[in-house]
Design an enzyme around this catalytic site. Structure first.
Site, PDB file in Angstrom:
ATOM      1  N   HIS A 273      -7.494  -0.237   0.088  1.00 10.37           N
ATOM      2  CA  HIS A 273      -7.853  -1.063   1.254  1.00 10.37           C
ATOM      3  C   HIS A 273      -9.133  -1.813   0.956  1.00 10.37           C
ATOM      4  CE1 HIS A 273      -8.710  -2.184   5.430  1.00 10.37           C
ATOM      5  NE2 HIS A 273      -7.411  -1.975   5.615  1.00 10.37           N
ATOM      6  N   ASP A 331       0.142   1.495   5.839  1.00 10.88           N
ATOM      7  CA  ASP A 331       1.502   1.105   5.428  1.00 10.88           C
ATOM      8  C   ASP A 331       2.244   2.172   4.638  1.00 10.88           C
ATOM      9  OD1 ASP A 331      -0.071  -1.989   4.983  1.00 10.88           O
ATOM     10  OD2 ASP A 331       1.431  -1.534   6.498  1.00 10.88           O
TER      11      ASP A 331
HETATM   12  C1  SDX Z   1      -3.282  -3.984   5.262  1.00  9.73           C
HETATM   13  O1  SDX Z   1      -7.776  -5.884   5.833  1.00  9.73           O
HETATM   14  C2  SDX Z   1      -7.111  -5.129   6.625  1.00  9.73           C
HETATM   15  O2  SDX Z   1      -7.644  -4.538   7.550  1.00  9.73           O
HETATM   16  C3  SDX Z   1      -5.627  -5.059   6.361  1.00  9.73           C
HETATM   17  C4  SDX Z   1      -4.848  -4.061   7.198  1.00  9.73           C
HETATM   18  C5  SDX Z   1      -4.792  -4.459   8.641  1.00  9.73           C
HETATM   19  O3  SDX Z   1      -4.585  -3.574   9.476  1.00  9.73           O
HETATM   20  O4  SDX Z   1      -4.858  -5.679   8.922  1.00  9.73           O
HETATM   21  O5  SDX Z   1      -5.449  -2.785   7.078  1.00  9.73           O
HETATM   22  C6  SDX Z   1      -3.398  -3.943   6.735  1.00  9.73           C
HETATM   23  O6  SDX Z   1      -3.097  -5.037   4.728  1.00  9.73           O
HETATM   24  C7  SDX Z   1      -3.458  -2.708   4.479  1.00  9.73           C
HETATM   25  C8  SDX Z   1      -3.390  -2.949   2.930  1.00  9.73           C
HETATM   26  C9  SDX Z   1      -1.912  -3.040   2.566  1.00  9.73           C
HETATM   27  N1  SDX Z   1      -1.738  -3.439   1.161  1.00  9.73           N
HETATM   28  C10 SDX Z   1      -1.241  -2.569   0.275  1.00  9.73           C
HETATM   29  O7  SDX Z   1      -1.003  -1.391   0.491  1.00  9.73           O
HETATM   30  C11 SDX Z   1      -0.933  -3.208  -1.077  1.00  9.73           C
HETATM   31  C12 SDX Z   1      -1.449  -2.272  -2.184  1.00  9.73           C
HETATM   32  N2  SDX Z   1      -2.908  -2.281  -2.093  1.00  9.73           N
HETATM   33  C13 SDX Z   1      -3.606  -3.222  -2.887  1.00  9.73           C
HETATM   34  O8  SDX Z   1      -2.964  -4.388  -3.231  1.00  9.73           O
HETATM   35  C14 SDX Z   1      -5.098  -3.245  -2.644  1.00  9.73           C
HETATM   36  O9  SDX Z   1      -5.522  -1.979  -2.437  1.00  9.73           O
HETATM   37  C15 SDX Z   1      -5.632  -4.134  -1.556  1.00  9.73           C
HETATM   38  C16 SDX Z   1      -5.117  -5.531  -1.650  1.00  9.73           C
HETATM   39  C17 SDX Z   1      -5.305  -3.589  -0.216  1.00  9.73           C
HETATM   40  C18 SDX Z   1      -7.123  -4.163  -1.772  1.00  9.73           C
HETATM   41  O10 SDX Z   1      -7.297  -4.681  -3.066  1.00  9.73           O
HETATM   42  P1  SDX Z   1      -8.705  -4.735  -3.709  1.00  9.73           P
HETATM   43  O11 SDX Z   1      -9.643  -5.440  -2.795  1.00  9.73           O
HETATM   44  O12 SDX Z   1      -8.586  -5.229  -5.115  1.00  9.73           O
HETATM   45  O13 SDX Z   1      -9.094  -3.217  -3.724  1.00  9.73           O
HETATM   46  P2  SDX Z   1     -10.310  -2.708  -4.419  1.00  9.73           P
HETATM   47  O14 SDX Z   1     -11.332  -3.774  -4.663  1.00  9.73           O
HETATM   48  O15 SDX Z   1     -10.737  -1.486  -3.686  1.00  9.73           O
HETATM   49  O16 SDX Z   1      -9.698  -2.286  -5.880  1.00  9.73           O
HETATM   50  C19 SDX Z   1     -10.494  -1.499  -6.697  1.00  9.73           C
HETATM   51  C20 SDX Z   1      -9.662  -1.224  -7.928  1.00  9.73           C
HETATM   52  C21 SDX Z   1      -9.187  -2.485  -8.637  1.00  9.73           C
HETATM   53  O17 SDX Z   1      -9.047  -2.100 -10.010  1.00  9.73           O
HETATM   54  P3  SDX Z   1     -10.357  -2.332 -11.008  1.00  9.73           P
HETATM   55  O18 SDX Z   1     -10.662  -3.784 -10.948  1.00  9.73           O
HETATM   56  O19 SDX Z   1     -11.475  -1.453 -10.440  1.00  9.73           O
HETATM   57  O20 SDX Z   1      -9.863  -1.855 -12.351  1.00  9.73           O
HETATM   58  O21 SDX Z   1      -8.479  -0.484  -7.572  1.00  9.73           O
HETATM   59  C22 SDX Z   1      -7.336  -1.203  -7.983  1.00  9.73           C
HETATM   60  C23 SDX Z   1      -7.768  -2.663  -8.100  1.00  9.73           C
HETATM   61  O22 SDX Z   1      -6.925  -3.332  -9.020  1.00  9.73           O
HETATM   62  N3  SDX Z   1      -6.346  -1.016  -6.922  1.00  9.73           N
HETATM   63  C24 SDX Z   1      -5.142  -0.483  -7.091  1.00  9.73           C
HETATM   64  C25 SDX Z   1      -4.567  -0.442  -5.825  1.00  9.73           C
HETATM   65  N4  SDX Z   1      -5.415  -0.953  -4.918  1.00  9.73           N
HETATM   66  C26 SDX Z   1      -6.536  -1.310  -5.611  1.00  9.73           C
HETATM   67  N5  SDX Z   1      -4.494  -0.037  -8.214  1.00  9.73           N
HETATM   68  C27 SDX Z   1      -3.246   0.467  -8.018  1.00  9.73           C
HETATM   69  N6  SDX Z   1      -2.625   0.529  -6.811  1.00  9.73           N
HETATM   70  C28 SDX Z   1      -3.258   0.084  -5.705  1.00  9.73           C
HETATM   71  N7  SDX Z   1      -2.645   0.143  -4.507  1.00  9.73           N
END
Ligand code: SDX
Length: 396
Positions: A273, A331
């Site tokens: 998130h 989700d």
């Molecule tokens: C919603 O904003 C909101 O409030 C949204 C929401 C709402 O109610 O409106 O809460 C609803 O959209 C929830 C999120 C739903 N999306 C997913 O579940 C999709 C899977 N999650 C990811 O795509 C991701 O976690 C995000 C998009 C939600 C956040 O992405 P970020 O900003 O890149 O997360 P981060 O900066 O914390 O990531 C840190 C690291 C990164 O790797 P490094 O660069 O450190 O090597 O963690 C990795 C990311 O690539 N990472 C994941 C991951 N989520 C982050 N790796 C594997 N699987 C994942 N799900």
């Protein structure tokens, strides 16, 4: 210091707006709607009480609730012309493509009578949108299923009415199952608002031009569709079913390995998130709802639930996820509950949009109601070419 909360200057310099509606503490995993913890609202209130709270800032008393419910109930029908708009879509069109079109089409019926700067027009637009979204989502579903539309039945509660429009047919009534209706209502509450997420920011920016609220909400629907945002609930269930098809629990290790490889393009959908660096409080409530619904339906041993719980356990013990503070979000379990209720996977995000409409319109109305607001105009850090002169074609 704003109200009872204090923020570091760095935070305030990046804040896109001030709002009094929803508060999230990502480190604590705390979510408050107008100061009330989501855990209390989800277990002690219903969705329309939560709508009233988000729109007006206070929970309704008996009289206020009765009047609000009556107003919403008497706006659940949509103009009959909307049926012809649906006919322009292929039957297998994604419900979010249909919803983006239908919500935008609502503008055609109300935009010329809606002055967004008029508080009364903002209020009736909120009632209309909250009231009509279930009807539109059910119409999108019936159209894809090749079944006739079911009209709202005003004697039913908001959520039971939605479920009868979804599952009843002219040949058979839908007998609301209280446990399933309560679970659906709780799903609506958990998705109602979430501060300045991507789709809410889209609605604010779109609405800041003074466009009508129906067009602004349609922009929010379009943004929510993305798999990184609202589309994640559909993607999370598809991911679980894919793992199940390819070996189930024994295959979790391979999948986790892929999700940790940035070049794989694979993510653990329903995990991580932008704000929560702790457990999403909604995910815990969703998991409880999951157990209640599957137990009620006698499918508590659903292999997909077992797979999700095993995947969550392994991920929460894996250094990659732990070090990055990646936890299940709203989700991760919501799709399992909706699937058990009988909602098709392709409709999960449309249901998210149904629930989030109240948050979008509350945030839009809050912004427009501030006399100081101006049209949004994000700036950029220019990284392109410096000024240069055009060369004649023969010399290029
Ligand atoms: C919603 O904003 C909101 O409030 C949204 C929401 C709402 O109610 O409106 O809460 C609803 O959209 C929830 C999120 C739903 N999306 C997913 O579940 C999709 C899977 N999650 C990811 O795509 C991701 O976690 C995000 C998009 C939600 C956040 O992405 P970020 O900003 O890149 O997360 P981060 O900066 O914390 O990531 C840190 C690291 C990164 O790797 P490094 O660069 O450190 O090597 O963690 C990795 C990311 O690539 N990472 C994941 C991951 N989520 C982050 N790796 C594997 N699987 C994942 N799900």
């Amino acid at each position: 210091q704003t109200g009872m909360f204090t923020y570091d200057p760095g935070f305030m310099s990046t804040a896109s707006c001030q709002s009094a509606i929803t508060y999230i503490d990502g480190d604590k995993g705390e979510l408050l709607y107008r100061g009330y913890p989501i855990e209390q609202l989800a277990t002690q209130c219903d969705f329309l009480e939560t709508c009233y709270l988000l729109l007006n800032g206070e929970l309704p008393n008996e009289t206020q609730k009765t009047e609000f419910v009556s107003r919403v109930t008497h706006h659940t029908m949509v103009n009959e012309q909307m049926q012809f708009f649906l006919r322009g879509f292929r039957r297998d069109a994604h419900p979010m493509a249909v919803m983006t079109g239908l919500v935008g089409a609502l503008s055609a019926f109300y935009h010329d009578s809606t002055d967004i700067n008029n508080p009364e027009h903002r209020e009736i637009s909120a009632i209309r949108l909250i009231a009509k979204m279930p009807t539109l989502v059910a119409m999108a579903y019936k159209y894809s299923a090749g079944q006739p539309y079911m009209y709202p039945k005003n004697k039913l509660s908001y959520t039971a009415n939605f479920m009868q429009m979804m599952f009843a047919t002219p040949c058979e009534d839908y007998e609301p199952d209280d446990v399933l209706v309560r679970a659906m209502d709780r799903i609506f509450i958990l998705h109602a608002d979430h501060e300045q997420n991507a789709s809410t920011s889209t609605v604010r920016l779109c609405g800041s031009s003074g466009t009508n609220p129906f067009a602004a909400i349609a922009a929010g629907v379009a943004c929510l569709w993305g798999p990184a945002h609202g589309g994640a609930n559909e993607a999370a269930l598809n991911m679980l079913e894919d793992i199940q098809r390819n070996g189930g629990i024994d295959k979790i290790g391979d999948f986790i390995k892929q999700a940790k490889d940035k070049n794989s393009g694979v993510k653990l959908m329903g995990f991580g998130h932008r704000v929560y660096k702790n457990y999403d409080p909604r995910a815990k409530l969703m998991q409880e709802t999951c157990r209640e619904v599957l137990g009620h339906l006698g499918v508590e041993n659903d292999p997909i639930l077992k797979l999700a719980q095993a995947l969550e356990k392994i991920a929460l013990e894996d250094e990659y996820f732990v070090s990055r503070k990646l936890y299940p979000n709203v989700d991760f379990y919501s799709g399992i509950v909706q699937r058990a209720i009988g909602i098709p996977v392709s409709l999960f995000t449309a249901i998210f949009a149904l629930a989030r409409t109240v948050g979008w319109i509350a945030q839009l109305n809050e912004m427009i109601g501030d006399p100081e607001y101006k049209i949004g105009r994000p700036r950029q850090l220019f990284t392109g070419s410096a000024r240069r002169d055009v060369q004649p074609l023969a010399q290029r």
